[in-house]
Scaffold this active site. Structure first.
Site, PDB file in Angstrom:
ATOM      1  N   TYR B 293      -2.509  -5.117  -0.858  1.00 20.31           N
ATOM      2  CA  TYR B 293      -0.958  -5.583  -0.365  1.00 20.31           C
ATOM      3  C   TYR B 293      -0.649  -6.891  -0.499  1.00 20.31           C
ATOM      4  O   TYR B 293      -1.597  -7.840  -0.406  1.00 20.31           O
ATOM      5  CB  TYR B 293      -0.947  -5.420   1.110  1.00 20.31           C
ATOM      6  CG  TYR B 293       0.402  -5.140   1.725  1.00 20.31           C
ATOM      7  CD1 TYR B 293       1.055  -4.167   2.075  1.00 20.31           C
ATOM      8  CD2 TYR B 293       1.039  -6.594   2.025  1.00 20.31           C
ATOM      9  CE1 TYR B 293       2.360  -4.184   2.534  1.00 20.31           C
ATOM     10  CE2 TYR B 293       2.305  -6.465   2.724  1.00 20.31           C
ATOM     11  CZ  TYR B 293       2.718  -5.352   2.905  1.00 20.31           C
ATOM     12  OH  TYR B 293       4.133  -5.215   3.569  1.00 20.31           O
ATOM     13  N   TYR B 343       9.169  -3.997  -3.066  1.00 14.39           N
ATOM     14  CA  TYR B 343       8.771  -4.090  -1.630  1.00 14.39           C
ATOM     15  C   TYR B 343       9.224  -3.188  -1.095  1.00 14.39           C
ATOM     16  O   TYR B 343      10.431  -3.045  -0.419  1.00 14.39           O
ATOM     17  CB  TYR B 343       9.174  -5.468  -1.181  1.00 14.39           C
ATOM     18  CG  TYR B 343       8.691  -5.516   0.392  1.00 14.39           C
ATOM     19  CD1 TYR B 343       7.263  -6.127   0.520  1.00 14.39           C
ATOM     20  CD2 TYR B 343       9.514  -5.732   1.288  1.00 14.39           C
ATOM     21  CE1 TYR B 343       6.913  -6.014   1.751  1.00 14.39           C
ATOM     22  CE2 TYR B 343       9.124  -5.897   2.737  1.00 14.39           C
ATOM     23  CZ  TYR B 343       7.842  -6.080   2.709  1.00 14.39           C
ATOM     24  OH  TYR B 343       7.432  -6.416   4.103  1.00 14.39           O
TER      25      TYR B 343
END
Lengths: 134, 389
Positions: B293, B343
């Protein structure tokens, strides 16, 4: 005077914000085991006591981290403002702003002392300035 | 391994997504429905085969709204996971547990938002009239964006280990290089150089430059989880869930865990690491590729340390472009990640690892057996290991 976003005050945190109005930086102290904690909360994680009082901090501490937010611009702040994580000499930490210092001079380990700064709406915030210029 | 293990009992059998953009031009609910239906179709199933739904607490599309749009007839399990992007792999954990225990047969996990054209996480001023209690310790001091919350933590890590902003460049370079060959990525055909990284403007000085920060995107992603046994008979090769865990520790806050002794790690990810390695029986050297991430590059370095790919403080030297690129020792974020592709709160990292397991990524690696996926860092988080059948 200027403005800042006002904190939301809860039953658990009211004493802290009230103390600032009389220039006191208060730290929650467990009545069961004497440990200090911040941010304030109802139960002591060490001894589970719900009973607590507040002690007045000396207002002295050390910068253990800091940043200079550049983007996006924040309402109420001029470019170059410094946000710091200060560890008080009593051992608890709080997030604050450094004042009376330029962004280039901010540093890890800087010794600082509290300044009670007044804003609109009866808000007082504990900001910190370098110790040696007080 | 104990009979109580979750390992390998469930698999991701379907993946679905919308296009990723800066302005979807449609509602978040529509994006969710499109992604969910695409995942069901990809699994070779119909909406009436699906009896579970899981999403993020932050998602605006109610489970039952999605169910009635898509035409699900009987739902036996619905659940949400808290803590922003820390939820991503956690949704799959919830689904896998439901499937493994027979509570549900097929569960769809989804996340859809207009994070660029609608409510932007990095621009809360103007939207917030009353601060939530936790933010009351930060917002009055102008600490109001995810970038600033992360940076105050990461600066301490930098100080401790002698890390500078230049040490974060390899993460951004690798992500953008991978995105450059992914036609679905926002930054398709737009790689960056080290110099461009170093010349990008400060967002939070002296920690984060523009190219250290992930995109803001509009889009939706969904995955369908069913039993490994059932997934064998479905059209696409299953990505078997070898391990799944959430992770939180004492004194965790939502992005502002500043009160613990050590501000030089990501203890929540340490919990995930411990659990996924023991659950799967695997070690870091077994991992073929990882989606780490990457909302902000410093926390990718810290994840490498928490996950055991390198020692404490070693990531700045270990995380080279060569090692992390396609064909390297640990290729990361092969779709371009949150910096390069889009995102979608980490859910697009799960789908990319499923594609790597299937052998269908646009940046396909050879001989992928095990893929590691992590979720949002600096928050209570989650992680997965996906494996071939």
């Amino acid at each position: 005077m200027s403005t800042r976003l006002a904190p939301t005050i809860t039953q658990d945190t009211a004493f802290f914000w009230e103390g600032l109005k009389t220039d006191q930086l208060l730290i929650q102290r467990c009545e069961g085991c004497g440990s200090l904690r911040h941010p304030p909360r109802p139960m002591c994680p060490q001894c589970k006591s719900l009973s607590w009082s507040a002690i007045e901090a000396t207002g002295r501490g050390t910068v253990i981290s800091y940043v200079i937010p550049r983007h996006p611009p924040m309402p109420f702040f001029d470019d170059g403002y410094i946000v710091a994580l200060v560890e008080l000499d009593e051992g608890v930490r709080l997030v604050t702003n450094l004042i009376d210092i330029s962004a280039e001079d901010a540093s890890m380990g800087l010794r600082v002392v509290v300044r009670f700064e007044r804003f609109d709406n009866d808000l007082v915030l504990p900001l910190f300035a370098p110790e040696n210029i007080r | 391994m104990s009979d109580r293990t979750l390992s390998r009992k469930a698999a991701i059998a379907g993946i679905g997504q919308t296009e990723f953009s800066k302005d979807s031009g449609r509602s978040e609910l529509q994006l969710a429905c499109e992604a969910v239906l695409a995942a069901i179709t990809d699994a070779g199933l119909t909406p009436s085969d699906v009896d579970g739904l899981v999403t993020f607490t932050m998602d605006t599309s109610e489970e039952m709204e999605v169910a009635r749009n898509v035409g699900m007839t009987e739902v036996s399990m619905f659940s949400r996971v808290h803590y922003g992007g820390g939820a991503a792999a956690g949704t799959v954990l919830q689904a896998a547990m439901a499937v493994a225990t027979g509570v549900a047969d097929a569960v769809v996990c989804y996340r859809a938002f207009n994070e660029r054209s609608g409510n932007r996480f990095g621009n809360m001023t103007g939207r917030i009239t009353t601060l939530p209690p936790w933010l009351s310790w930060y917002a009055p001091y102008g600490l109001m964006t995810p970038a600033s919350w992360v940076a105050l933590h990461a600066h301490r890590y930098m100080e401790r280990y002698g890390v500078t902003n230049a040490d974060f460049a390899p993460i951004a370079i690798v992500d953008r290089t991978n995105a450059a060959t992914n036609p679905g990525a926002w930054f398709y055909e737009r790689p960056i150089t080290f110099e461009e990284h170093q010349q990008s403007r400060w967002i939070i000085e002296p920690v984060l430059r523009l190219l250290d920060c992930c995109q803001e995107s509009d889009g939706g992603v969904a995955v369908l989880v069913t039993s490994t046994e059932r997934a064998r008979d479905l059209p696409n090769p299953p990505a078997v869930i070898a391990a799944a865990s959430q992770g939180a520790t004492f004194d965790s806050e939502m992005m502002t865990s500043y009160y613990r002794d050590d501000l030089t790690g990501l203890p929540e990810m340490g919990v995930v690491a411990k659990r996924v390695w023991s659950q799967s029986g695997l070690t870091p050297s077994d991992i073929s590729t990882a989606f780490l991430y990457d909302h902000f590059t410093p926390f990718v370095l810290m994840q490498l340390e928490e996950l055991g790919f390198c020692g404490r403080g070693e990531a700045k030297d270990w995380a080279t472009v060569e090692r992390l690129s396609l064909g390297g020792e640990l290729p990361i974020n092969t779709s371009g990640g949150l910096l390069g592709e889009a995102y979608i709160h980490g859910m697009n990292g799960i789908t990319e690892c499923v594609r790597q397991i299937r052998g269908t990524s646009c940046n396909q690696l050879a001989n992928v057996e095990h893929a590691l996926v992590t979720s949002g860092t600096g928050v209570p988080t989650s992680g997965l290991i996906l494996s071939t059948l």
